[in-house]
Write a protein that holds these residues in place. Structure first.
Motif, PDB file in Angstrom:
ATOM      1  N   GLN A   1     -22.405  48.023 -36.647  1.00  8.77           N
ATOM      2  CA  GLN A   1     -22.183  48.665 -35.354  1.00  8.77           C
ATOM      3  C   GLN A   1     -21.516  47.743 -34.341  1.00  8.77           C
ATOM      4  OE1 GLN A   1     -24.971  48.909 -37.136  1.00  8.77           O
ATOM      5  NE2 GLN A   1     -24.719  51.059 -37.733  1.00  8.77           N
ATOM      6  N   ASP A   2     -21.569  46.417 -34.579  1.00  7.18           N
ATOM      7  CA  ASP A   2     -20.972  45.465 -33.641  1.00  7.18           C
ATOM      8  C   ASP A   2     -19.566  45.033 -34.062  1.00  7.18           C
ATOM      9  OD1 ASP A   2     -23.196  45.461 -31.992  1.00  7.18           O
ATOM     10  OD2 ASP A   2     -24.209  43.914 -33.160  1.00  7.18           O
ATOM     11  N   LEU A   3     -19.045  45.601 -35.132  1.00  6.45           N
ATOM     12  CA  LEU A   3     -17.706  45.247 -35.597  1.00  6.45           C
ATOM     13  C   LEU A   3     -16.666  46.176 -34.968  1.00  6.45           C
ATOM     14  CD1 LEU A   3     -18.369  44.626 -39.406  1.00  6.45           C
ATOM     15  CD2 LEU A   3     -18.243  42.936 -37.570  1.00  6.45           C
ATOM     16  N   ARG A   4     -15.484  45.632 -34.702  1.00  2.00           N
ATOM     17  CA  ARG A   4     -14.375  46.405 -34.150  1.00  2.00           C
ATOM     18  C   ARG A   4     -13.125  46.160 -35.000  1.00  2.00           C
ATOM     19  NH1 ARG A   4     -18.040  48.257 -32.145  1.00  2.00           N
ATOM     20  NH2 ARG A   4     -18.491  48.782 -29.973  1.00  2.00           N
ATOM     21  N   PHE A   5     -12.360  47.243 -35.212  1.00  2.00           N
ATOM     22  CA  PHE A   5     -11.142  47.167 -35.999  1.00  2.00           C
ATOM     23  C   PHE A   5      -9.946  47.457 -35.093  1.00  2.00           C
ATOM     24  CE2 PHE A   5     -14.466  47.967 -38.983  1.00  2.00           C
ATOM     25  CZ  PHE A   5     -14.065  47.417 -40.193  1.00  2.00           C
ATOM     26  N   ARG A   6      -8.799  46.859 -35.453  1.00  2.00           N
ATOM     27  CA  ARG A   6      -7.563  47.183 -34.756  1.00  2.00           C
ATOM     28  C   ARG A   6      -6.387  46.835 -35.677  1.00  2.00           C
ATOM     29  NH1 ARG A   6      -6.521  43.251 -29.736  1.00  2.00           N
ATOM     30  NH2 ARG A   6      -8.609  43.983 -29.150  1.00  2.00           N
TER      31      ARG A   6
ATOM     32  N   ASP B   1      -8.702  49.141 -30.219  1.00  2.00           N
ATOM     33  CA  ASP B   1      -9.959  48.878 -30.920  1.00  2.00           C
ATOM     34  C   ASP B   1     -10.630  50.180 -31.328  1.00  2.00           C
ATOM     35  OD1 ASP B   1      -9.566  46.228 -30.634  1.00  2.00           O
ATOM     36  OD2 ASP B   1     -11.164  45.872 -29.186  1.00  2.00           O
ATOM     37  N   GLU B   2     -11.219  50.159 -32.527  1.00  2.00           N
ATOM     38  CA  GLU B   2     -12.004  51.289 -33.014  1.00  2.00           C
ATOM     39  C   GLU B   2     -13.327  50.758 -33.553  1.00  2.00           C
ATOM     40  OE1 GLU B   2     -11.426  54.341 -32.728  1.00  2.00           O
ATOM     41  OE2 GLU B   2      -9.255  54.611 -32.467  1.00  2.00           O
ATOM     42  N   PRO B   3     -14.462  51.439 -33.273  1.00  2.00           N
ATOM     43  CA  PRO B   3     -15.748  50.993 -33.816  1.00  2.00           C
ATOM     44  C   PRO B   3     -15.803  51.174 -35.329  1.00  2.00           C
ATOM     45  CG  PRO B   3     -16.001  53.097 -32.698  1.00  2.00           C
ATOM     46  CD  PRO B   3     -14.600  52.635 -32.411  1.00  2.00           C
ATOM     47  N   HIS B   4     -16.715  50.443 -35.954  1.00  2.00           N
ATOM     48  CA  HIS B   4     -16.816  50.401 -37.415  1.00  2.00           C
ATOM     49  C   HIS B   4     -16.952  51.779 -38.032  1.00  2.00           C
ATOM     50  CE1 HIS B   4     -19.180  50.200 -41.174  1.00  2.00           C
ATOM     51  NE2 HIS B   4     -18.440  49.135 -41.442  1.00  2.00           N
ATOM     52  N   ASP B   5     -17.948  52.561 -37.596  1.00  2.00           N
ATOM     53  CA  ASP B   5     -18.232  53.836 -38.247  1.00  2.00           C
ATOM     54  C   ASP B   5     -17.052  54.800 -38.125  1.00  2.00           C
ATOM     55  OD1 ASP B   5     -20.643  52.800 -38.894  1.00  2.00           O
ATOM     56  OD2 ASP B   5     -21.815  53.963 -37.448  1.00  2.00           O
ATOM     57  N   LYS B   6     -16.413  54.839 -36.956  1.00  2.93           N
ATOM     58  CA  LYS B   6     -15.282  55.730 -36.766  1.00  2.93           C
ATOM     59  C   LYS B   6     -14.097  55.300 -37.615  1.00  2.93           C
ATOM     60  CE  LYS B   6     -12.184  57.585 -33.213  1.00  2.93           C
ATOM     61  NZ  LYS B   6     -11.833  57.575 -31.766  1.00  2.93           N
ATOM     62  N   PHE B   7     -13.858  54.000 -37.693  1.00  3.58           N
ATOM     63  CA  PHE B   7     -12.706  53.503 -38.438  1.00  3.58           C
ATOM     64  C   PHE B   7     -12.886  53.742 -39.933  1.00  3.58           C
ATOM     65  CE2 PHE B   7      -9.937  50.398 -40.433  1.00  3.58           C
ATOM     66  CZ  PHE B   7      -8.795  50.443 -39.640  1.00  3.58           C
ATOM     67  N   ILE B   8     -14.089  53.442 -40.450  1.00  3.16           N
ATOM     68  CA  ILE B   8     -14.344  53.595 -41.879  1.00  3.16           C
ATOM     69  C   ILE B   8     -14.263  55.059 -42.300  1.00  3.16           C
ATOM     70  CG2 ILE B   8     -16.103  53.302 -43.669  1.00  3.16           C
ATOM     71  CD1 ILE B   8     -14.672  50.742 -42.862  1.00  3.16           C
ATOM     72  N   ALA B   9     -14.635  55.973 -41.394  1.00  4.96           N
ATOM     73  CA  ALA B   9     -14.622  57.395 -41.727  1.00  4.96           C
ATOM     74  C   ALA B   9     -13.237  58.022 -41.584  1.00  4.96           C
ATOM     75  CB  ALA B   9     -15.612  58.139 -40.827  1.00  4.96           C
TER      76      ALA B   9
END
Length: 613
Positions: free
Chosen positions: A294-299, A325-333
């Motif tokens: 939950q504390d990871l961010r993707f870009r 930036d996108e949060p982990h759960d949103k990016f992975i999904a």
């Protein structure tokens, strides 16, 4: 007044035993004037950053410490000698005796105080002549951690030392260095505390965090200190091998020391010129041992040069932009695709970054462009995806499949099917026709058929509790047979809650008269093919006559309905409540299970009451 340790006399003066004593540890009993002989030796048992490794921990050069009562260890001062040397000290110390030069000497002291362990430095060339040249007292801990200080942290050993010894903080911790406090006065910095407070575990230290201070503690951690004096109950400064003031060193280590890493850091996808290709979600799998997802961010830090990276959201293609930036759960999904522009055939490159707020990891996605005949059809904005509920039929439209060719009309841009959906049915025919042609691999349809609504997909009647994905694969060719191969459409079928729960009563319950028993989950079977058990509710239609049903999660209340998981975990209990002048031998209750829109038939559950004679 002198004070005695065995046969050796120590007077009220600074002790100078280094030339004579070779034993690291000795034990003795303390008399009334304990403070005359206490020796603070500057040894550190916590690990610090340095050049020696001891039991998996790094020790600073030129450090001497006693890991136990039976040995002394030295980390040499020269960086080329990085081996810890530990020397045995003869017989181990005991509470009722001590040793000097290997000779055990019984203690003739009597005291109501617990024994105290003295620590002496050996007289050899590896140890400084002055004990205070070694490191002072201190602790090492992790950011945000709260620890209870003990006498050992101040290099005192013993369970119950002189209760009149007092510690006065002369230079407190600075702002942002954490908080030294008492357990009975939280939030208030400690200025004075006693040895009795340490033994009673009343003194604690709360470490700050990087987030609170908005700073990075670095690899070696954040160092801070406070200065203190040690006095007896009569306000006398303790002597011995202590300076008038002592420093207590604190090193706070960062809790976030390891970076996130992609399981695959360099991946390659292949796409035909002018076509698109999905980016497999497993490419974005990340590991970070000290940061929650939950504390990871993707870009995306570098976008493609010869196409677009898009995300399929609600059947629409949304461009992915650099630096967002996108949060982990949103990016992975997400469902990412690379769309080639159809022009440049040089390989493309995308870089995705994951960050835990402090460290970053990179994923390189290399896109290999497979050249095709420039006259072949190209993708013309179709999403290449469709979504519909189970048991429904919808047309495949130009919004989903759209190809164009500069030299061919829609009648001549056609698709040769190579793979059909496994569970649903693809059909071709005029919307007004009742019977339509079922499409199979090898069949051909054209763009004009899609545009006119002649292609339909019928979803399976039941897919279970979760969506399923199906695929339609085809090759696109034009009037000159220029082909764009291996095009794939993703079809998502979503569940529709239209089936009732299935309930079977498998056995009765036996309960002593006036007693209570939980209803075993094995006596009632409840299933629902399109609803998770957590969403099912058991409703009581007719309650028991000679007792009540209770849910142990709500003790004391008779329930008329309860979640099915409470039954499956043994939380539902039948309580026998016989009426006066009646001795019933059985009881029943009727119930049904609902998933919201659908209900099971009403079932009867039998209870046998065991009557006492």
């Amino acid at each position: 007044m002198p004070f005695y340790l065995g046969p050796y006399e120590m007077r009220k003066r600074r002790l100078n035993l280094l030339p004579k004593l070779r034993l690291v540890m000795g034990m003795g009993h303390l008399a009334d004037h304990l403070f005359y002989g206490i020796i603070f030796i500057s040894l550190v048992t916590a690990t610090v950053s340095g050049d020696c490794i001891y039991r998996g921990q790094r020790i600073r050069n030129d450090t001497v410490w006693a890991p136990d009562d039976c040995s002394i260890c030295v980390c040499p001062p020269h960086p080329l000698h990085q081996v810890v040397k530990c020397t045995p000290v003869g017989q181990c110390s005991r509470a009722n005796s001590f040793s000097i030069d290997g000779q055990r000497i019984p203690s003739d002291m009597q005291s109501d105080q617990a024994p105290y362990t003295f620590s002496f430095l050996p007289s050899n060339g590896n140890v400084p002549a002055n004990p205070m040249e070694a490191k002072e007292t201190g602790i090492i801990l992790t950011e945000g951690e709260k620890v209870t200080l003990a006498p050992a942290d101040f290099l005192l050993k013993g369970a119950n030392l002189e209760r009149k010894i007092r510690f006065e903080v002369t230079e407190p911790l600075k702002e942002g260095d954490g908080l030294l406090e008492r357990t009975d006065r939280p939030g208030e910095p400690v200025k004075v505390f006693t040895l009795e407070d340490l033994n009673a575990k009343k003194i604690t230290y709360q470490a700050p965090t990087e987030k609170e201070l908005k700073t990075d503690f670095g690899a070696s951690g954040k160092e801070s200190e406070f200065t203190f004096k040690v006095k007896d109950g009569n306000e006398h400064q303790l002597r011995g091998d202590t300076d008038p003031e002592q420093k207590f060193y604190i090193r706070v280590l960062s809790a976030n020391v390891k970076p996130p890493t992609f399981d695959q850091q360099n991946v390659t996808v292949y796409v035909y010129q002018g076509s698109s290709v999905p980016i497999p979600p497993e490419y974005f799998k990340v590991s970070d041992p000290d940061t929650s997802p939950q504390d990871l961010r993707f870009r995306m830090t570098k976008g493609p040069s010869h196409g677009r990276l898009v995300n399929l959201i609600e059947n629409s293609q949304v461009d992915v932009h650099e630096g967002v930036d996108e949060p982990h759960d949103k990016f992975i999904a997400s469902a990412f695709r690379y769309n080639h522009d159809g022009q440049n055939i040089d390989d493309d490159h995308i870089v995705v970054e994951v960050s835990d707020g402090k460290h970053t990891g990179l994923l390189n996605i290399f896109v290999h462009i497979i050249p095709v005949d420039q006259e072949a059809p190209t993708l013309d904005g179709g999403t290449m995806s469709m979504e519909l509920p189970e048991g429904t039929t919808e047309p495949v439209t130009k919004t989903q499949i759209s190809y164009k060719d500069n030299n061919s009309t829609d009648e001549n841009v056609c698709f040769k099917i190579t793979e059909i959906p496994e569970k649903g049915v693809l059909r071709q025919g005029d919307p007004q026709e009742i019977v339509k042609k079922k499409l199979e691999p090898g069949h051909i349809i054209c763009q004009v058929d899609v545009n006119s609504g002649h292609i339909t997909y019928t979803a399976p009647d039941e897919v279970g509790a979760r969506p399923i994905h199906e695929f339609l694969v085809f090759d696109v060719y034009d009037s000159r047979n220029n082909t764009l191969p291996n095009q794939r459409v993703t079809i998502t079928v979503t569940p529709n809650n239209n089936l009732p729960p299935d309930v079977k009563v498998l056995g009765p319950l036996e309960v002593p008269e006036g007693g209570r028993e939980r209803i075993p989950p094995s006596t009632i079977s409840i299933t629902d093919p399109d609803t998770p058990s957590n969403d099912l509710v058991l409703v009581i239609d007719a309650p028991p006559e000679f007792g009540i049903l209770i849910d142990t999660r709500k003790p004391g209340l008779s329930v008329t309905s309860f979640p099915v998981p409470d039954l499956l975990t043994g939380q539902i209990v039948y309580v026998s409540q016989p009426k006066q002048n009646e001795e019933p031998k059985k009881d029943t209750f009727s119930f049904h299970v609902t998933d919201g829109p659908n209900n099971s038939p009403v079932n009867v559950y039998n209870i046998t009451i065991l009557v006492h004679f």
